[in-house]
Design a protein around this motif. Structure first.
Motif, PDB file in Angstrom:
ATOM      1  N   SER A  20     -11.013  -4.243 -10.345  1.00  0.00           N
ATOM      2  CA  SER A  20     -10.270  -3.227  -9.399  1.00  0.00           C
ATOM      3  C   SER A  20     -11.420  -2.187  -8.943  1.00  0.00           C
ATOM      4  O   SER A  20     -12.495  -2.304  -9.249  1.00  0.00           O
ATOM      5  CB  SER A  20      -9.095  -2.327 -10.092  1.00  0.00           C
ATOM      6  OG  SER A  20      -8.188  -3.164 -10.382  1.00  0.00           O
ATOM      7  N   SER A  34       0.218   5.503   0.858  1.00  0.00           N
ATOM      8  CA  SER A  34      -0.721   6.592   0.931  1.00  0.00           C
ATOM      9  C   SER A  34       0.313   7.783   1.430  1.00  0.00           C
ATOM     10  O   SER A  34       1.395   7.935   1.906  1.00  0.00           O
ATOM     11  CB  SER A  34      -1.265   6.205   2.284  1.00  0.00           C
ATOM     12  OG  SER A  34      -0.486   6.093   3.449  1.00  0.00           O
ATOM     13  N   GLY A  86      -6.496  -3.902  -7.961  1.00  0.00           N
ATOM     14  CA  GLY A  86      -6.040  -2.964  -7.102  1.00  0.00           C
ATOM     15  C   GLY A  86      -7.350  -1.943  -6.601  1.00  0.00           C
ATOM     16  O   GLY A  86      -8.395  -2.004  -7.027  1.00  0.00           O
ATOM     17  N   GLU A  87      -6.905  -1.195  -5.585  1.00  0.00           N
ATOM     18  CA  GLU A  87      -7.771  -0.264  -5.144  1.00  0.00           C
ATOM     19  C   GLU A  87      -7.265   1.206  -5.199  1.00  0.00           C
ATOM     20  O   GLU A  87      -6.040   1.515  -4.492  1.00  0.00           O
ATOM     21  CB  GLU A  87      -8.027  -0.385  -3.432  1.00  0.00           C
ATOM     22  CG  GLU A  87      -9.122   0.575  -2.971  1.00  0.00           C
ATOM     23  CD  GLU A  87      -9.398   0.149  -1.773  1.00  0.00           C
ATOM     24  OE1 GLU A  87      -9.026  -0.995  -1.158  1.00  0.00           O
ATOM     25  OE2 GLU A  87     -10.368   0.692  -1.130  1.00  0.00           O
ATOM     26  N   SER A 129       0.925  -1.132  -0.123  1.00  0.00           N
ATOM     27  CA  SER A 129       0.034  -0.036   0.064  1.00  0.00           C
ATOM     28  C   SER A 129       0.876   1.246   0.195  1.00  0.00           C
ATOM     29  O   SER A 129       2.006   1.280   0.543  1.00  0.00           O
ATOM     30  CB  SER A 129      -0.946   0.017   1.128  1.00  0.00           C
ATOM     31  OG  SER A 129      -0.068   0.179   2.489  1.00  0.00           O
ATOM     32  N   LYS A 159      -2.965  -1.301  -2.838  1.00  0.00           N
ATOM     33  CA  LYS A 159      -4.038   0.006  -2.451  1.00  0.00           C
ATOM     34  C   LYS A 159      -3.024   1.091  -2.556  1.00  0.00           C
ATOM     35  O   LYS A 159      -2.007   1.267  -1.813  1.00  0.00           O
ATOM     36  CB  LYS A 159      -4.585  -0.261  -1.014  1.00  0.00           C
ATOM     37  CG  LYS A 159      -5.591   0.760  -0.728  1.00  0.00           C
ATOM     38  CD  LYS A 159      -6.094   0.465   0.608  1.00  0.00           C
ATOM     39  CE  LYS A 159      -6.832   1.473   1.034  1.00  0.00           C
ATOM     40  NZ  LYS A 159      -7.598   1.376   2.517  1.00  0.00           N
ATOM     41  N   THR A 192      -3.784   5.210  -1.850  1.00  0.00           N
ATOM     42  CA  THR A 192      -4.539   6.159  -1.199  1.00  0.00           C
ATOM     43  C   THR A 192      -3.971   7.637  -1.186  1.00  0.00           C
ATOM     44  O   THR A 192      -2.530   7.669  -0.817  1.00  0.00           O
ATOM     45  CB  THR A 192      -5.001   6.115   0.186  1.00  0.00           C
ATOM     46  OG1 THR A 192      -5.486   4.700   0.098  1.00  0.00           O
ATOM     47  CG2 THR A 192      -5.996   7.076   0.967  1.00  0.00           C
TER      48      THR A 192
END
Length: 818
Positions: free
Chosen positions: A710, A538, A569-570, A536, A553, A555
């Motif tokens: 996704s 972020s 994915g996100e 991830s 992920k 963010t």
């Protein structure tokens, strides 16, 4: 007529260049093939014109030009219909207008012949009338070229004395009478007088006694006296002009006297009597030449420019118009000509001009040399005679930036749809202590002075203010900005206020994987490689991934750009909005509970602490157990909820929030020593709440090329510029634009939705929705796709192209083509 009049004209034909002669012969031969009348007419007119020109004393060059104009004057008729030219009756208006074009046609032909192109005007104007009613330009009097005025008389005379399809010829005497009738209307009286005198002197008005004269030889069989012998060369009277005086030679016995025709600008007195028309004169006459003159008054005006930095004189000179009698060779019919002379004088003297300037308030910057030159060499026009001194322009202050503001991250993201992604990594970063900007002071301009002598102050220069934002400090004098942290420099300009900031930027040179660990960064993040499975990233700012996102992920508090594919994915952009929308009501409820409990706890604490030693935490624990369990236990609920979110987006407020909540959880509540400790905890929660509220309205965007299986979420726009999305869910608070395919999955857009190709021929389950009042625009859509606008939805049954879906005025779902 019983004799050939043109055969009486034995003047020498002017020598014409061989090339021009060939052109003339060819044109006349061509005309003769069509109409011998026009060809013969052109030759006759040329000869008559020669006779008139000789009588008027024209020189050899003028006679040559006159002859050529006579030959060519009607060649333009070659382009006019024979039906019109040879019509026996009167021409109607349309036919006459067509015939009138021949003079311009003739002139155009002349202009195409380099040797004689200067004679085009004389040809073009041979149908102008002396009174100004002719064509094509309506010229009047002496404004008509002299050669044209001569051709006009010769042309009309030949037309009257020759048979035409629409009329019979006139006798010579009647033709002359017609010419004399039309002087001052159609013809120049001097030209007619010269022609009539020439005819008279040739005895052509008594054709049985035609005699040869000075340059005129009688035709064969004519001009013979009784007894069969030619008469000796008799001489008529002559007149000429030399050095402004008129001289006369009397004729031989029985011959006509010379005639004088006066002209404009000269008064002629013969034996004390002013002459107004042609008159016969003899050597015994007293002839006085009195040149005329008159004055045209002028003026001088002073004009001052609007900015009062210049003064001008508008000048119209006093003009003295005088005339001088021009010399002329000996001629039986002498037509006088005068040369006009215009002498200019300044309307006002030097002192007068200075007084005019002074009257208009002009006292500074006067150019006396120019004024003296105007007096000595006056001319019409506008001239600057005084010039003030403009104030020098100030030099505005400026801020010099030591970084390229065009590579600002925000501007890069704004234009991401139009830039080369290879350039995104080339962002200007700075280190601690690096200079960022220098503020230069402005320089004042110098005052000026207008032509009235008034001082003109310079304009005020612009002074810029250099301000330090986050990550930046200024030197003591406020003129220089330098970085106090590493990151991305930016400048925000609001008028004269320039605020320089440094945003922290993390540049990750490779992939994000197990070897690097997850990335959580307070600032902007750039990743040169991929984000691998299970990882991830972020950031509180922007995130840019140069390659793939697979099973990971990402963010961002602001914007996300993924240049590679997103697989399993996100992506969550505008994390501030998503996070704050989730936690703001929780934090707000906790703050309200604590504020409510604080008042009750404070009152109890003051009462109990006056009699025994007790902590404020004891009071809170008691209230939690007895009366305010829900309020004081809510911290545990919030703590569990916060673990579901990435609080790194809150920056320093993450520690402030988690620290405050931790103080309230479980037995930790007992550790508050006094009310001020609890109040400080409440204040921290209030500060976090205020911060969350302030950032909850910032929108992020997502830009990518392709997504498979996704999830994509953004409070702002989502743009997919590539192959498209497959089995993917997209939730956007703004618009969604997919230039490729969207197949399988669902989309919700708070604004408009555009897809190049939606669904599949196999009927893959696809759902497309937009907010009420918005539109869905699809280039191609397959059956089975569900579309929804607001609460209205529909499953499409057919394959459609270029369709737009929206709610009509009755709130019904409507499909239309665009």
């Amino acid at each position: 007529m019983d004799y050939s009049l043109t055969s009486m004209i034995k003047l020498p034909i002017p020598e014409i260049e061989e090339e021009l002669k060939q052109i003339a012969d060819m044109l006349l031969a061509t005309i003769d093939l069509r109409d011998k009348t026009t060809g013969r007419h052109s030759r006759n007119v040329a000869l008559y014109a020669l006779a008139i020109g000789t009588a008027m004393g024209l020189d050899k060059a003028q006679l040559k030009s006159l002859y050529i104009v006579g030959i060519f004057h009607d060649v333009g008729k070659f382009g006019i219909s024979e039906k019109v030219l040879f019509k026996p009756g009167k021409l109607d208006r349309e036919e006459f207008d067509l015939v009138k074009t021949h003079s311009k046609r003739s002139a155009d032909i002349i202009r195409s012949i380099p040797l004689i192109k200067d004679l085009a005007q004389a040809v073009e104007c041979h149908h102008e009338r002396y009174d100004g009613t002719g064509y094509p330009y309506g010229l009047k009097g002496e404004n008509i070229p002299l050669l044209s005025r001569i051709i006009a008389v010769a042309d009309a005379f030949d037309a009257m004395t020759e048979d035409r399809c629409y009329k019979k010829s006139l006798c010579l005497k009647d033709a002359v009478t017609e010419l004399e009738k039309m002087v001052f209307t159609q013809f120049d009286p001097a030209v007619v007088a010269a022609f009539v005198h020439w005819l008279d002197q040739q005895n052509l008005l008594s054709p049985e006694e035609a005699l040869k004269k000075l340059d005129l030889q009688p035709a064969p069989g004519k001009g013979v006296v009784a007894g069969g012998k030619p008469e000796s060369a008799a001489r008529h009277g002559l007149a000429w002009v030399q050095e402004g005086q008129i001289f006369v030679k009397d004729p031989e016995q029985g011959q006509a006297k010379a005639t004088l025709t006066p002209c404009t600008g000269i008064t002629i007195h013969v034996n004390g009597v002013p002459v107004e028309a042609a008159i016969e004169v003899s050597a015994a006459d007293e002839i006085k030449v009195l040149p005329l003159s008159h004055k045209e008054p002028g003026f001088i005006k002073v004009h001052v420019s609007q900015d009062k930095l210049s003064a001008y004189l508008e000048i119209k000179t006093d003009d003295l118009i005088s005339y001088k009698l021009m010399d002329a060779g000996a001629s039986h019919c002498l037509v006088l000509r005068a040369q006009q002379k215009r002498t200019k004088f300044a309307p006002v003297n030097f002192e007068g001009i200075l007084k005019l300037l002074q009257k208009q308030g002009v006292e500074y910057g006067i150019d006396y040399t120019i004024i003296k030159q105007l007096i000595e060499y006056p001319y019409d026009g506008m001239v600057e005679v005084a010039r003030g001194q403009a104030p020098t322009l100030p030099e505005d202050g400026k801020v010099e930036l030591f970084f390229d503001e065009s590579l600002d991250m925000a501007k890069t993201l704004e234009n991401a749809g139009n830039i080369d992604f290879k350039e995104i990594n080339k962002l200007p970063t700075v280190g601690v202590g690096d200079p960022l900007a220098l503020n230069y002071d402005p320089q004042m301009g110098l005052p000026g002075k207008d032509v009235s002598g008034r001082i003109i102050p310079p304009t005020e220069p612009v002074q810029f203010n250099l301000l330090a934002g986050k990550g930046v400090e200024l030197t003591d004098d406020g003129k220089k900005a330098f970085a106090v942290t590493e990151g991305l420099p930016k400048v925000k300009k609001r008028g004269v206020n320039w605020t320089v900031t440094v945003d922290s930027v993390l540049y990750h040179p490779g992939d994000v994987n197990l070897g690097t660990g997850n990335i959580r960064f307070r600032g902007n993040v750039q990743i040169a490689g991929c984000v691998d499975n299970g990882m991830s990233v972020s950031a509180t700012g922007d995130v840019i991934v140069s390659s793939l996102v697979t099973g990971a992920k990402v963010t961002a508090g602001s914007n996300i750009i993924v240049k590679g594919n997103v697989v399993n994915g996100e992506l969550i952009a505008g994390g501030f909005v998503i996070l704050t929308q989730a936690i703001e009501p929780l934090i707000k409820r906790l703050y309200q509970y604590l504020d409510k409990v604080y008042g009750v706890a404070l009152e109890n604490y003051r009462y109990i602490s006056s009699t025994q030693k007790v902590r404020f935490g004891h009071i809170l624990t008691f209230l939690k157990e007895k009366k305010y369990r829900q309020e004081l236990s809510y911290a545990e609920t919030l703590e569990r909820k916060l673990k579901e979110y990435d609080l790194k987006l809150l920056g320093v407020y993450e520690e402030m929030l988690t620290g405050a909540v931790n103080q309230l959880v479980g037995i930790n509540i007992i550790n508050f020593t006094g009310p001020e400790d609890f109040k400080s905890c409440i204040d921290n929660i209030r500060d976090v709440l205020n911060y969350v509220d302030s950032v909850s309205h910032s929108h992020g965007t997502i830009r990518l090329t392709c997504a498979l299986n996704s999830t994509i979420a953004s409070p702002g726009d989502v743009q997919v510029n590539g192959p498209g999305c497959f089995n993917t869910g997209i939730h956007s608070g703004g618009a969604v634009s997919i230039t490729g395919v969207f197949r399988g999955g669902n989309i919700y857009a708070g604004d408009y939705l555009y897809i190049c190709e939606a669904g599949s021929e196999m009927g893959t389950k696809t759902r497309l929705a937009v907010a009420e009042g918005k539109k869905i625009k699809l280039d191609v859509v397959y059956p089975g796709v569900c579309v929804q606008v607001g609460r209205r939805s529909k499953v499409l049954e057919d394959r459609l192209t270029r369709v737009e879906i929206f709610l009509d005025d009755d709130n019904n779902l409507k499909l239309s083509n665009y």
